[in-house]
Write a protein that holds these residues in place. Sequence first.
Motif, PDB file in Angstrom:
ATOM      1  N   ASP A 237       8.130   6.567   7.292  1.00  0.00           N
ATOM      2  CA  ASP A 237       6.725   6.882   7.012  1.00  0.00           C
ATOM      3  C   ASP A 237       6.376   6.708   5.537  1.00  0.00           C
ATOM      4  O   ASP A 237       5.479   7.350   5.013  1.00  0.00           O
ATOM      5  CB  ASP A 237       6.392   8.302   7.470  1.00  0.00           C
TER       6      ASP A 237
ATOM      7  N   SER B 277       4.890   5.175   2.096  1.00  0.00           N
ATOM      8  CA  SER B 277       3.620   4.548   1.743  1.00  0.00           C
ATOM      9  C   SER B 277       3.824   3.320   0.847  1.00  0.00           C
ATOM     10  O   SER B 277       2.916   2.522   0.688  1.00  0.00           O
ATOM     11  CB  SER B 277       2.710   5.561   1.052  1.00  0.00           C
ATOM     12  N   HIS B 278       5.026   3.173   0.296  1.00  0.00           N
ATOM     13  CA  HIS B 278       5.344   2.069  -0.602  1.00  0.00           C
ATOM     14  C   HIS B 278       6.741   1.556  -0.253  1.00  0.00           C
ATOM     15  O   HIS B 278       7.685   2.337  -0.206  1.00  0.00           O
ATOM     16  CB  HIS B 278       5.375   2.522  -2.055  1.00  0.00           C
TER      17      HIS B 278
ATOM     18  N   SER C 237      11.947   2.707  -0.594  1.00  0.00           N
ATOM     19  CA  SER C 237      10.802   3.239   0.141  1.00  0.00           C
ATOM     20  C   SER C 237      10.377   4.543  -0.509  1.00  0.00           C
ATOM     21  O   SER C 237      11.214   5.423  -0.746  1.00  0.00           O
ATOM     22  CB  SER C 237      11.172   3.523   1.599  1.00  0.00           C
TER      23      SER C 237
ATOM     24  N   LYS D  49       7.357   7.698  -0.496  1.00  0.00           N
ATOM     25  CA  LYS D  49       6.223   8.349   0.150  1.00  0.00           C
ATOM     26  C   LYS D  49       5.505   9.134  -0.934  1.00  0.00           C
ATOM     27  O   LYS D  49       6.084  10.009  -1.574  1.00  0.00           O
ATOM     28  CB  LYS D  49       6.676   9.275   1.275  1.00  0.00           C
TER      29      LYS D  49
ATOM     30  N   GLU E 298       2.113  11.389  -1.703  1.00  0.00           N
ATOM     31  CA  GLU E 298       1.003  12.153  -1.133  1.00  0.00           C
ATOM     32  C   GLU E 298       0.342  12.952  -2.241  1.00  0.00           C
ATOM     33  O   GLU E 298       1.025  13.679  -2.973  1.00  0.00           O
ATOM     34  CB  GLU E 298       1.508  13.103  -0.040  1.00  0.00           C
TER      35      GLU E 298
ATOM     36  N   GLU F  58       0.576  -0.094  -6.479  1.00  0.00           N
ATOM     37  CA  GLU F  58      -0.040   0.450  -5.252  1.00  0.00           C
ATOM     38  C   GLU F  58      -1.107   1.495  -5.562  1.00  0.00           C
ATOM     39  O   GLU F  58      -1.682   2.050  -4.667  1.00  0.00           O
ATOM     40  CB  GLU F  58       1.039   1.076  -4.362  1.00  0.00           C
TER      41      GLU F  58
END
Length: 144
Positions: A29, A31-32, A48, A50, A52, A143
């Motif tokens: 899960d 995001s990048h 990877s 994440k 938030e 990003e």
Amino acid sequence: MSSNNLDALYRQVIMDHYKRPRNRGILEDGSHTINMNNPTCGDRIQLSLKVEDGVVTNAKYEGEGCSISMSSASMMTQAIKGKKVDEALKLAKIFSEMIQGKDYDDDIDLGDIEALQGVSKFPARIKCATLAWKAMEKGLTEEE
């Protein structure tokens, strides 16, 4: 502690992260996702992240390479979890200065990352140590 004992301790920390990596795996899960490699030695990483609300809530990596690159990835993923994006990027800047043998902000506790300080004596290995960090910087800046 003597310089030889400190070097031995640092080698132990590096090998511990290499043999028992932290945060190795795929983040389903995230995001990048950033893929990078070092063509001069064959190291490669898939990072990877994440993120938030401006905070790196999780980080994992897959890849292969030398003990320096994989240990650095393990240390980096541990260090940035729970950090705000700007704090993670600041840590990357401090790491870059340290690994190049430059003066750096030593008010921040680098923990296990400090074990990589000796890499600055081996210029050919600096790219190995910085691969995961460059991937993190790329992911967090491109990003946004």
